[in-house]
Design a protein around this motif. Structure first.
Motif, mmCIF file in Angstrom:
data_model
loop_
_atom_site.group_PDB
_atom_site.id
_atom_site.type_symbol
_atom_site.label_atom_id
_atom_site.label_comp_id
_atom_site.label_asym_id
_atom_site.label_seq_id
_atom_site.Cartn_x
_atom_site.Cartn_y
_atom_site.Cartn_z
ATOM 1 N N GLU A 50 0.822 -1.217 0.000
ATOM 2 C CA GLU A 50 0.000 0.000 0.000
ATOM 3 C C GLU A 50 0.854 1.263 0.000
ATOM 4 O OE1 GLU A 50 -3.684 2.083 0.031
ATOM 5 O OE2 GLU A 50 -3.118 0.015 -0.401
ATOM 6 N N ASP A 51 1.989 1.246 0.722
ATOM 7 C CA ASP A 51 2.868 2.428 0.755
ATOM 8 C C ASP A 51 3.448 2.710 -0.626
ATOM 9 O OD1 ASP A 51 2.414 2.884 3.403
ATOM 10 O OD2 ASP A 51 4.209 1.849 4.112
ATOM 11 N N HIS A 52 3.844 1.632 -1.332
ATOM 12 C CA HIS A 52 4.375 1.807 -2.689
ATOM 13 C C HIS A 52 3.303 2.376 -3.612
ATOM 14 C CE1 HIS A 52 6.113 -0.088 -6.575
ATOM 15 N NE2 HIS A 52 6.630 1.110 -6.382
ATOM 16 N N TYR A 53 2.054 1.914 -3.457
ATOM 17 C CA TYR A 53 0.937 2.424 -4.259
ATOM 18 C C TYR A 53 0.724 3.918 -4.000
ATOM 19 C CZ TYR A 53 -3.909 2.982 -5.879
ATOM 20 O OH TYR A 53 -5.040 3.422 -6.505
ATOM 21 N N LYS A 54 0.737 4.323 -2.716
ATOM 22 C CA LYS A 54 0.553 5.734 -2.378
ATOM 23 C C LYS A 54 1.690 6.586 -2.939
ATOM 24 C CE LYS A 54 -1.894 4.972 2.006
ATOM 25 N NZ LYS A 54 -1.818 5.148 3.484
ATOM 26 N N GLU A 55 2.921 6.076 -2.835
ATOM 27 C CA GLU A 55 4.088 6.820 -3.324
ATOM 28 C C GLU A 55 4.006 7.055 -4.830
ATOM 29 O OE1 GLU A 55 8.938 6.175 -3.636
ATOM 30 O OE2 GLU A 55 7.802 5.108 -2.095
ATOM 31 N N LYS A 56 3.574 6.033 -5.588
ATOM 32 C CA LYS A 56 3.484 6.182 -7.034
ATOM 33 C C LYS A 56 2.331 7.114 -7.429
ATOM 34 C CE LYS A 56 5.760 4.479 -9.612
ATOM 35 N NZ LYS A 56 7.068 4.951 -10.153
ATOM 36 N N LEU A 57 1.212 7.037 -6.704
ATOM 37 C CA LEU A 57 0.101 7.954 -6.993
ATOM 38 C C LEU A 57 0.532 9.401 -6.797
ATOM 39 C CD1 LEU A 57 -3.218 6.469 -5.550
ATOM 40 C CD2 LEU A 57 -2.351 6.375 -7.868
ATOM 41 N N LYS A 58 1.295 9.649 -5.724
ATOM 42 C CA LYS A 58 1.768 11.005 -5.459
ATOM 43 C C LYS A 58 2.733 11.459 -6.549
ATOM 44 C CE LYS A 58 3.696 13.826 -1.718
ATOM 45 N NZ LYS A 58 4.269 13.828 -0.352
ATOM 46 N N GLU A 59 3.599 10.560 -6.994
ATOM 47 C CA GLU A 59 4.560 10.889 -8.062
ATOM 48 C C GLU A 59 3.823 11.244 -9.353
ATOM 49 O OE1 GLU A 59 7.767 8.390 -10.767
ATOM 50 O OE2 GLU A 59 7.654 7.953 -8.619
ATOM 51 N N TRP A 60 2.709 10.539 -9.640
ATOM 52 C CA TRP A 60 1.948 10.799 -10.867
ATOM 53 C C TRP A 60 0.985 11.964 -10.714
ATOM 54 C CZ3 TRP A 60 0.811 4.941 -10.581
ATOM 55 C CH2 TRP A 60 1.898 4.210 -11.087
ATOM 56 N N GLY A 61 0.823 12.478 -9.464
ATOM 57 C CA GLY A 61 -0.100 13.589 -9.244
ATOM 58 C C GLY A 61 -1.560 13.171 -9.230
ATOM 59 N N LEU A 62 -1.832 11.889 -8.974
ATOM 60 C CA LEU A 62 -3.203 11.393 -8.983
ATOM 61 C C LEU A 62 -3.852 11.401 -7.610
ATOM 62 C CD1 LEU A 62 -2.788 8.434 -11.488
ATOM 63 C CD2 LEU A 62 -4.096 10.522 -11.835
ATOM 64 N N SER A 63 -3.053 11.418 -6.537
ATOM 65 C CA SER A 63 -3.619 11.469 -5.188
ATOM 66 C C SER A 63 -2.500 11.722 -4.183
ATOM 67 C CB SER A 63 -4.319 10.144 -4.844
ATOM 68 O OG SER A 63 -4.791 10.158 -3.512
ATOM 69 N N SER A 64 -2.713 12.700 -3.305
ATOM 70 C CA SER A 64 -1.742 12.974 -2.243
ATOM 71 C C SER A 64 -2.402 12.875 -0.872
ATOM 72 C CB SER A 64 -1.133 14.372 -2.432
ATOM 73 O OG SER A 64 -2.143 15.364 -2.433
ATOM 74 N N ALA A 65 -3.634 12.343 -0.839
ATOM 75 C CA ALA A 65 -4.366 12.232 0.419
ATOM 76 C C ALA A 65 -3.819 11.092 1.270
ATOM 77 C CB ALA A 65 -5.849 12.002 0.136
ATOM 78 N N ARG A 66 -4.154 11.116 2.563
ATOM 79 C CA ARG A 66 -3.690 10.062 3.477
ATOM 80 C C ARG A 66 -4.235 8.708 3.037
ATOM 81 N NH1 ARG A 66 -4.412 11.087 9.784
ATOM 82 N NH2 ARG A 66 -2.934 12.726 9.167
ATOM 83 N N GLU A 67 -5.529 8.681 2.675
ATOM 84 C CA GLU A 67 -6.124 7.458 2.155
ATOM 85 C C GLU A 67 -6.005 7.490 0.633
ATOM 86 O OE1 GLU A 67 -7.239 4.903 3.795
ATOM 87 O OE2 GLU A 67 -6.826 5.808 5.738
ATOM 88 N N ALA A 68 -5.192 6.617 0.077
ATOM 89 C CA ALA A 68 -4.932 6.632 -1.360
ATOM 90 C C ALA A 68 -6.218 6.338 -2.142
ATOM 91 C CB ALA A 68 -3.859 5.608 -1.721
ATOM 92 N N LYS A 69 -6.429 7.110 -3.177
ATOM 93 C CA LYS A 69 -7.607 6.959 -4.027
ATOM 94 C C LYS A 69 -7.557 5.622 -4.752
ATOM 95 C CE LYS A 69 -10.175 9.729 -7.401
ATOM 96 N NZ LYS A 69 -10.128 10.965 -8.226
ATOM 97 N N LYS A 70 -8.680 4.908 -4.782
ATOM 98 C CA LYS A 70 -8.715 3.571 -5.384
ATOM 99 C C LYS A 70 -9.394 3.555 -6.748
ATOM 100 C CE LYS A 70 -6.836 1.484 -1.844
ATOM 101 N NZ LYS A 70 -5.500 0.897 -1.939
ATOM 102 N N GLU A 71 -10.369 4.447 -6.964
ATOM 103 C CA GLU A 71 -11.124 4.426 -8.208
ATOM 104 C C GLU A 71 -10.975 5.752 -8.941
ATOM 105 O OE1 GLU A 71 -15.097 3.524 -7.000
ATOM 106 O OE2 GLU A 71 -14.767 1.363 -7.104
ATOM 107 N N PHE A 72 -10.950 5.687 -10.272
ATOM 108 C CA PHE A 72 -10.761 6.873 -11.095
ATOM 109 C C PHE A 72 -11.747 6.830 -12.262
ATOM 110 C CE2 PHE A 72 -6.833 5.872 -9.002
ATOM 111 C CZ PHE A 72 -6.356 7.103 -8.575
ATOM 112 N N TRP A 73 -12.052 8.023 -12.793
ATOM 113 C CA TRP A 73 -12.907 8.107 -13.968
ATOM 114 C C TRP A 73 -12.076 7.878 -15.228
ATOM 115 C CZ3 TRP A 73 -17.768 7.510 -13.595
ATOM 116 C CH2 TRP A 73 -18.523 8.065 -12.547
ATOM 117 N N TYR A 74 -12.624 7.099 -16.153
ATOM 118 C CA TYR A 74 -12.086 6.999 -17.512
ATOM 119 C C TYR A 74 -13.147 7.590 -18.430
ATOM 120 C CZ TYR A 74 -10.390 5.207 -21.937
ATOM 121 O OH TYR A 74 -9.939 5.117 -23.230
ATOM 122 N N LYS A 75 -12.781 8.643 -19.162
ATOM 123 C CA LYS A 75 -13.755 9.339 -20.012
ATOM 124 C C LYS A 75 -13.255 9.390 -21.446
ATOM 125 C CE LYS A 75 -14.780 12.488 -16.139
ATOM 126 N NZ LYS A 75 -14.778 13.904 -15.703
#
Length: 262
Positions: free
Chosen positions: A29-54
């Motif tokens: 989970e820590d690696h997942y949070k770190e990569k999300l922050k690097e990509w700018g997709l989530s910096s919250a304490r609880e890492a975002k799990k779902e995203f919109w595809y449009k």
């Protein structure tokens, strides 16, 4: 996040770009949070799990299953996303981030950039013809300045290798994805231990939760495994002088593991 009904016709119209083969998955989970922050997709304490595809045909929920690394040293990433029907596809992190915006429409920022490049290419000959018609004195040729000799480029290993290094300092680097400063560890005397040892000099890595457990301080000697890429450390914005680095740091160590503090 509210789930919208998906019509079968919409799913059929979605263009899937499957992974080329095996892709990187998240260690924890820590690696997942770190990569999300690097990509700018989530910096919250609880890492975002779902995203919109449009796209023009559908608006669907996806999750991130992993990522592909590409570039000479694997410094760039393409996300591997999974739809609710189990199908997977690849997408650039910046494009998925753009899809999360409520104003995301038919013409995305990426489409606009491609359009501008096409327009500039088409208009170039017109400008050239206009310039030829105008009679103006030719500028005097400037004396060529001697080129500075560049340091030879190191051939970095593509696989995970063993390192020895010393903690030089802590620094801040600006992350344009989340518009915040990220704390990093700057290492000196960085050596790749192999048959022909390779000296990197300075390198940097994210000050992750794993590293924070070691309570590092300048002067600490370390041994660890990791991958190295040619990625320059950027400066932080509006930070104290102690968090700035006074010389270029050209290499980044990704995902250090098996860390030993001496």
């Amino acid at each position: 996040m509210a789930r919208l009904p998906i019509q079968e016709t919409q799913k059929d119209l979605t263009q899937y770009i499957p992974p080329k083969g095996e892709y990187e998955s998240f260690r924890d989970e820590d690696h997942y949070k770190e990569k999300l922050k690097e990509w700018g997709l989530s910096s919250a304490r609880e890492a975002k799990k779902e995203f919109w595809y449009k796209d023009r045909n559908a608006q669907r929920i996806v999750t991130i299953k992993g990522y592909e690394a590409y570039g000479n040293n694997g410094e760039f990433n393409t996300l591997v996303i999974e739809f609710q029907d189990g199908k997977v596809s690849c997408i650039h992190p910046a494009y998925l981030k753009e899809m999360q915006s409520g104003s995301f429409g038919k013409e995305s920022l990426l489409t606009i950039e491609e359009k501008e490049i096409t327009e500039n290419t088409e208009s170039a000959p017109v400008k050239k013809e206009t310039a030829q018609k105008e009679e103006s004195p030719k500028p005097k040729a400037k004396e060529a300045k001697p080129k500075k000799e560049k340091a030879p480029k190191l051939e970095l290993p593509a696989d995970k290798v063993h390192f020895t290094a010393t903690v030089k300092q802590f620094a801040m680097t600006y992350n344009p994805f989340n518009e915040e400063n990220d704390e990093v560890v700057v290492l000196e005397n960085v050596l790749i231990v192999q048959d022909n040892p390779l000296e990197l000099g300075l390198a940097w890595c994210s000050h992750s939760k794993t590293l924070k457990k070691f309570e590092l301080a300048p002067g600490d000697s370390l041994e660890f495994d990791g991958k190295v890429t040619a990625k320059k450390l950027g400066k932080g914005k509006d930070v104290e002088e102690e968090f700035l680095v006074d010389e270029p740091v050209l290499y980044k160590v990704n995902n250090p593991s098996k860390i030993v503090k001496k």
